[in-house]
Design an enzyme around this catalytic site. Structure first.
Site, mmCIF file in Angstrom:
data_model
loop_
_atom_site.group_PDB
_atom_site.id
_atom_site.type_symbol
_atom_site.label_atom_id
_atom_site.label_comp_id
_atom_site.label_asym_id
_atom_site.label_seq_id
_atom_site.Cartn_x
_atom_site.Cartn_y
_atom_site.Cartn_z
ATOM 1 N N TRP A 9 28.863 41.139 30.639
ATOM 2 C CA TRP A 9 28.025 40.417 31.608
ATOM 3 C C TRP A 9 28.689 39.145 32.123
ATOM 4 C CZ3 TRP A 9 21.989 40.430 31.312
ATOM 5 C CH2 TRP A 9 21.544 41.742 31.484
ATOM 6 N N HIS A 91 40.065 38.453 27.330
ATOM 7 C CA HIS A 91 39.839 38.943 28.697
ATOM 8 C C HIS A 91 40.757 38.182 29.661
ATOM 9 C CE1 HIS A 91 37.859 39.813 32.498
ATOM 10 N NE2 HIS A 91 37.283 40.836 31.887
ATOM 11 N N GLU A 93 40.231 36.917 32.416
ATOM 12 C CA GLU A 93 39.635 35.707 32.987
ATOM 13 C C GLU A 93 39.798 34.528 32.030
ATOM 14 O OE1 GLU A 93 35.845 37.490 33.881
ATOM 15 O OE2 GLU A 93 36.792 38.648 35.476
ATOM 16 N N SER A 206 36.452 47.556 38.094
ATOM 17 C CA SER A 206 35.728 48.255 39.168
ATOM 18 C C SER A 206 35.263 49.659 38.776
ATOM 19 C CB SER A 206 36.571 48.296 40.453
ATOM 20 O OG SER A 206 36.799 46.977 40.928
ATOM 21 N N GLY A 227 32.067 45.408 34.192
ATOM 22 C CA GLY A 227 31.482 44.127 34.581
ATOM 23 C C GLY A 227 30.271 44.336 35.476
ATOM 24 N N GLY A 228 30.473 44.214 36.775
ATOM 25 C CA GLY A 228 29.372 44.238 37.744
ATOM 26 C C GLY A 228 28.380 45.383 37.557
HETATM 27 P P1 13P Z 1 34.220 44.750 37.070
HETATM 28 O O1 13P Z 1 33.665 46.040 36.474
HETATM 29 O O2 13P Z 1 33.164 43.883 37.675
HETATM 30 O O3 13P Z 1 35.387 45.010 37.945
HETATM 31 O O4 13P Z 1 34.757 43.899 35.815
HETATM 32 C C1 13P Z 1 35.607 44.509 34.915
HETATM 33 C C2 13P Z 1 35.788 43.603 33.777
HETATM 34 O O5 13P Z 1 36.449 42.586 33.875
HETATM 35 C C3 13P Z 1 35.129 43.960 32.509
HETATM 36 O O6 13P Z 1 35.564 43.158 31.467
#
Ligand code: 13P
Length: 244
Positions: A9, A91, A93, A206, A227-228
């Protein structure tokens, strides 16, 4: 191998979203053949864990030490205390925004394991690195330095998340995913022997209801880190269904 579908999330979710976590947990009961978890912001973990006690709630990071003078950080035993069963580590990020190094990530993974958490260690190349033909070299280098010396599939998973595929709607060609996951499998078998065969390798970036069945059918893709499309039960369900 049972497929592992994990929602991340990221920095999303407040009390208003607890009902969505209940909906995802309810959904999970309909898919007993798939392992499903949601990694939440730390502020929601304890409430979510008591709301849906049968469902796996996770964190998104932990500190490498169990306690101490580290303002703003959260340790693995604290995650356990809040009700988490797993955590994401390293991660991209966090590698980018918090300057986490492979060595930090390795220490965090060991801390998670010591506390009794499952860990998902993330790796992945940038677009510049892929365009330079260095994707596999980069990812294997990250694995070499961010995985602990001992690991098995009971607690460790690896997530391959190409940085350029995260949140962009772009995914790599199937053949590139297959090549990377095979290279990761070879690496973890060479490190951990037969235990490396049981470590699940998730794809992230994605993944959604439209592409999940293609991605999850690729050899050595043992699940997804999403993620999304994990933020709501309606969008998350087709991915779980594809895994089933
Ligand atoms: P998305 O599915 O939003 O591209 O994010 C992937 C992600 O970074 C999961 O850790």
């Amino acid at each position: 191998m049972r497929k592992y579908i994990v929602g991340n999330w990221k920095m999303n979710g407040t009390s208003n979203d607890l009902q969505e976590i209940s909906a995802i947990a309810a959904l999970a009961t309909q898919y007993p053949a798939v392992d499903i978890a949601i990694c939440l912001p730390a502020t929601l973990i304890a409430r979510a864990a008591s709301l849906v006690p049968g469902f796996a709630i996770g964190g998104q990071d932990c500190h490498q030490q169990a306690s101490g003078a580290h303002t703003g950080c959260i340790s693995a035993p604290m995650l356990v205390d809040a009700g988490a069963r797993l955590t994401i580590i390293g991660h991209s990020e966090r590698r980018a925004d918090q300057y986490e190094t492979d060595a930090n990530i390795c220490a965090k993974a060991m801390a998670a394991h010591d506390a009794g958490l499952r860990a998902i260690v993330c790796v992945g190349e940038t677009l510049t690195q892929r365009d330079a033909g260095k994707a596999i070299e980069i990812v294997l280098g990250q694995l070499e330095s961010s995985l602990p010396d001992e690991a098995d599939g009971d607690w460790l998973s690896v997530a391959y998340e190409p940085v350029w595929a995260i949140g962009t709607g772009r995914i790599p060609d199937e053949s590139d995913v297959a090549e990377m996951h095979f290279a990761i499998r070879k690496h973890i078998i060479s490190r951990f022997g037969s235990d490396g065969e049981a470590i699940r390798i998730l794809y992230g970036g994605s993944m959604n209801g439209e592409n999940a069945s293609i991605l999850l059918a690729i050899p050595n893709v043992d699940g997804g880190l999403i993620g999304g499309a994990s933020l709501g039960a309606v969008k998350f369900e087709p991915i779980i269904d594809a895994a089933a």
